[in-house]
Design an enzyme around this catalytic site. Structure first.
Site, PDB file in Angstrom:
ATOM      1  N   ILE A 126       0.826  -1.200   0.000  1.00 58.21           N
ATOM      2  CA  ILE A 126       0.000   0.000   0.000  1.00 58.21           C
ATOM      3  C   ILE A 126       0.864   1.254   0.000  1.00 58.21           C
ATOM      4  O   ILE A 126       0.575   2.224  -0.705  1.00 58.21           O
ATOM      5  CB  ILE A 126      -0.954  -0.008   1.214  1.00 58.21           C
ATOM      6  CG1 ILE A 126      -2.012  -1.111   1.058  1.00 58.21           C
ATOM      7  CG2 ILE A 126      -1.641   1.348   1.377  1.00 58.21           C
ATOM      8  CD1 ILE A 126      -2.890  -1.308   2.281  1.00 58.21           C
TER       9      ILE A 126
ATOM     10  N   SER B 276      -7.163   0.409   9.543  1.00 60.40           N
ATOM     11  CA  SER B 276      -7.642  -0.868   9.015  1.00 60.40           C
ATOM     12  C   SER B 276      -9.060  -1.115   9.492  1.00 60.40           C
ATOM     13  O   SER B 276      -9.483  -0.599  10.539  1.00 60.40           O
ATOM     14  CB  SER B 276      -6.725  -1.999   9.511  1.00 60.40           C
ATOM     15  OG  SER B 276      -7.314  -3.263   9.326  1.00 60.40           O
TER      16      SER B 276
ATOM     17  N   TYR C 285      -3.177  -6.737  16.660  1.00 63.77           N
ATOM     18  CA  TYR C 285      -3.176  -5.860  15.493  1.00 63.77           C
ATOM     19  C   TYR C 285      -4.402  -4.950  15.518  1.00 63.77           C
ATOM     20  O   TYR C 285      -4.285  -3.730  15.334  1.00 63.77           O
ATOM     21  CB  TYR C 285      -3.172  -6.692  14.215  1.00 63.77           C
ATOM     22  CG  TYR C 285      -3.344  -5.885  12.943  1.00 63.77           C
ATOM     23  CD1 TYR C 285      -2.305  -5.115  12.447  1.00 63.77           C
ATOM     24  CD2 TYR C 285      -4.552  -5.893  12.244  1.00 63.77           C
ATOM     25  CE1 TYR C 285      -2.459  -4.367  11.286  1.00 63.77           C
ATOM     26  CE2 TYR C 285      -4.712  -5.157  11.080  1.00 63.77           C
ATOM     27  CZ  TYR C 285      -3.670  -4.391  10.607  1.00 63.77           C
ATOM     28  OH  TYR C 285      -3.828  -3.657   9.453  1.00 63.77           O
TER      29      TYR C 285
END
Length: 264
Positions: A19, A141, A154
């Site tokens: 990304i 995210s 995460y």
């Protein structure tokens, strides 16, 4: 819609692949001068070579350094001292049973996914405020909102990054500097392909593996496929421009409809 970033210098952390690489290419194609960052000089030089071919532009700065450390961050800022667009893309992820994640792993995820962004914002935001113009983007995210059971650490780190974004947007209120997060959905990168094969039969061809992963592990996706890095980059380029001047403190979704919400 014409996006022109001519005269702006951008820094994209963790931009030698995935990304970050796509965002660096998108910003350069819109006219920005882009500092490319990775831990190793060779990987940065290799990425710049690819970016020059892909964009047909020679507007890149080599900014190697490990921004999870003070010395590494200083090395990066010495290479790119005058930044108008900061994209905090650096991040790590990986699957682990929730009860088996060690204190050391929790600290590592916080250091890489949260504190590195804070460190870079502290470095560049004051000058942006003095110039009355700047753009800060934190790549978050869908896991920030929909905590995945296979990688709780995460998800928590990305949730924290949303709070970091909102807090610094308030600090920059009224200065002409905007601070936003991009909530990226499941995106096809080399690391994600490895992650997919951790969760499905590694003997499956990629197309079948991707379908099985989306059906079993990301069934909420309305796109029903992995997102391409360039699709995340499109959002980043827009938010980096003058056209996005009224958008700040937000968590903008480029998630393929994965987060089940009618709000951004």
């Amino acid at each position: 819609m014409l996006i022109d970033l001519t005269g702006k210098t951008a820094l994209v952390t963790g931009s030698t692949q995935g990304i970050g690489f796509a965002i660096a290419a998108g910003l350069a194609s819109a006219g920005a001068r882009v500092a490319v960052n990775g831990r190793r000089r060779q990987s940065v030089d290799d990425a710049i070579g690819e970016l020059r071919q892909e964009t047909d532009r020679d507007a890149f700065i080599a900014a190697p350094g490990d921004i999870t450390t003070d010395d590494g961050a200083r090395q990066v800022t010495d290479a790119a001292p005058d930044v108008a667009i900061l994209v905090n893309n650096l991040g790590i992820f990986g699957a682990a049973p929730a009860l088996e994640i060690s204190d050391e792993a929790w600290r590592q995820y916080f250091d890489v996914n949260v504190l590195s962004a804070v460190r870079m914002i502290r470095t560049y935001l004051p000058a942006m405020k003095d110039r009355s113009w700047g753009r800060i983007l934190n790549i978050a995210s869908d896991s920030a909102v929909v905590t995945p059971v296979e990688m709780v650490h995460y998800g928590v780190s990305k949730t924290a990054l949303l709070a970091v974004t909102r807090g610094f947007a308030k600090d920059a209120a009224g200065t002409g500097v905007t601070v936003n997060s991009i909530v990226a959905g499941p995106t096809r990168t080399g690391g994600v392909e490895e992650f997919v094969y951790e969760l499905v039969d590694p003997g499956l061809p990629w197309d079948e593996a991707q379908r099985e992963f989306m059906v079993k592990h990301r069934p909420q996706s309305l796109l029903q496929r992995l997102i391409e890095p360039e699709e995340i980059a499109n959002m980043a380029v827009y938010l980096s421009s003058a056209l996005a001047s009224a958008t700040t403190g937000g968590a903008l979704r480029a998630d393929g409809g994965y987060v089940d919400s009618i709000l951004p």
